[in-house]
Scaffold this active site. Structure first.
Site, PDB file in Angstrom:
ATOM      1  N   ASP A 248       0.795  -0.866  -0.053  1.00  0.00           N
ATOM      2  CA  ASP A 248       0.220   0.382   0.044  1.00  0.00           C
ATOM      3  C   ASP A 248       1.073   1.359   0.071  1.00  0.00           C
ATOM      4  O   ASP A 248       2.310   1.107   0.370  1.00  0.00           O
ATOM      5  CB  ASP A 248      -0.783  -0.108   0.952  1.00  0.00           C
ATOM      6  N   ASP A 288      -6.716  -2.797  -6.223  1.00  0.00           N
ATOM      7  CA  ASP A 288      -8.239  -2.588  -5.478  1.00  0.00           C
ATOM      8  C   ASP A 288      -8.346  -0.930  -5.512  1.00  0.00           C
ATOM      9  O   ASP A 288      -8.021  -0.187  -4.508  1.00  0.00           O
ATOM     10  CB  ASP A 288      -8.430  -3.073  -4.312  1.00  0.00           C
ATOM     11  N   CYS A 341     -14.810  -0.089  -5.868  1.00  0.00           N
ATOM     12  CA  CYS A 341     -16.060  -0.033  -5.302  1.00  0.00           C
ATOM     13  C   CYS A 341     -17.212   0.766  -5.336  1.00  0.00           C
ATOM     14  O   CYS A 341     -17.761   2.013  -5.076  1.00  0.00           O
ATOM     15  CB  CYS A 341     -16.584   0.041  -4.184  1.00  0.00           C
TER      16      CYS A 341
END
Length: 387
Positions: A248, A288, A341
């Site tokens: 990340d 993602d 999302c």
């Protein structure tokens, strides 16, 4: 705390949010100054605040204003509660309603009723067509509490039985093979044995379904490039024996991942940005990507009021750059998986199309979207392959 005192506390938090403070920070600040508040009080105040954040415009319309007091008046009315019975001025309750407050407010219409900023509605219409209003309506209500059963630790039936013994009732959900939906006792989950021993994890149903859609071969090398807390790499790791890596851009987001992985019975290697090249190539790279989160606004409703057109445009550039940056890390015959999302085509199909246009050696394998539903958030997954 009395019901009135809880409403008064919510008013103070909402006023802080209206002034620009993040909701979580405002809630934490209130809780620190309210040592007398028990866990049920804190939960009730939080529920009030988040219910208003989901329905800010309609609460403002019903309450006759958009400060904390009028928002809570509107929230009471939307729930069929006469605010006069709560705004009494007794004890720590808000002061009694004035005559203008009693007479004020109106039934919300248009985008007030859908609880969306004006500028966002065209994005919903363009992306969702006839289902746009239904999606906006679902975002006005609480999200389901979804659990993923860790099949390394036990079966779905095992998990249901263990949870039931701890006062947590669940039902299976068709959205994913290992998905359970909590129907009572949700607040007990984090302190349950089932959670502590890694039998279940909190994870949205659509996210679970997307991870089930990815093919994992035994011994594969898999990188979760935008790992955050690591929920998706843990979902993948529950399915197969492989080499798992997580990265990340803000490494502190992964601080809890070692403990979560240990609880889940898997090993995940965290990689700093500079270490990725030494570990490549990967058979699967999952991106993602940072996004508007428009599919998750039931859970993080503040985001729909904070998002701006400029930020949305910036996000699409970041999303493309992440794909371009990670594509060379994928082995021949491997998969580059792009997920958001978001329900917006601007962040999904358009980003994928741009990547494919500028990287002709890649093609789209599969692409699927999950709508906002009773078991899952809005989600999109595109699987990209070379050739």
């Amino acid at each position: 705390m009395t019901p009135g005192a809880r409403v008064a506390a919510a008013i103070s938090v909402l006023d802080a949010v209206r002034a620009g403070e993040a909701a979580e920070k405002a809630l934490t600040g209130w809780a620190r100054g309210a040592r007398y508040a028990g866990s049920k009080d804190r939960a009730a105040v939080r529920d009030h605040v988040f219910d208003v954040l989901r329905r800010w415009r309609s609460c403002a319309a019903l309450g006759g204003g958009d400060d904390g007091r009028h928002l809570m008046i509107g929230a009471m009315r939307s729930e069929g509660i006469d605010p006069h019975t709560v705004f009494t001025g007794d004890g720590h309750a808000p002061t009694a309603l004035t005559e203008p407050e009693r007479a004020g407010g109106h039934v919300p219409v248009g985008l007030d009723a859908l609880d969306l900023p004006d500028w966002l509605w065209p994005h919903f219409e363009t992306s969702l067509g006839a289902s746009a209003e239904g999606a906006a309506e679902m975002l006005r209500h609480r999200a389901p509490v979804m659990l993923r059963v860790n099949l390394r630790r036990g079966t779905v039936a095992d998990a249901q039985a263990q949870l039931a013994s701890e006062g947590i009732d669940t039902t299976t959900a068709d959205i994913a093979k290992s998905a359970l939906q909590a129907i009572s006792g949700e607040r007990k989950i984090a302190g349950s044995v089932a959670y502590a021993e890694g039998l279940v994890e909190l994870q949205d149903g659509s996210s679970q379904a997307a991870m089930e859609a990815l093919q994992i071969t035994k011994g594969a090398r898999v990188l979760d490039y935008c790992a955050g807390g690591g929920g998706k790499v843990l979902a993948l790791a529950a399915r197969a024996d492989a080499a798992w890596y997580a990265h990340d851009i803000a490494p502190q987001r992964m601080n809890d991942l070692p403990a979560r992985a240990k609880r889940a019975g898997v090993e995940v290697t965290r990689l700093e940005t500079g270490a990725i090249a030494r570990a490549e190539p990967f058979d699967l790279v999952l991106c993602d990507a940072p996004c508007s989160g428009s599919g998750t606004w039931r859970r993080s409703p503040e985001a729909k009021w904070r998002l701006t057109p400029e930020r949305l445009e910036d996000l699409t550039q970041i999303q493309y750059e992440i794909l371009a940056r990670t594509a060379p890390r994928v082995s021949d015959g491997g998969c580059l998986a792009y997920a958001t999302c978001s329900v917006f085509k601007q962040e999904n199909e358009a980003v994928v199309a741009r990547f494919l246009q500028e990287h002709p050696s890649w093609r789209l394998g599969q692409q699927r979207t999950w709508p906002i539903s009773g078991a899952g958030d809005g989600f999109c997954l595109a699987q990209l392959v070379r050739g």
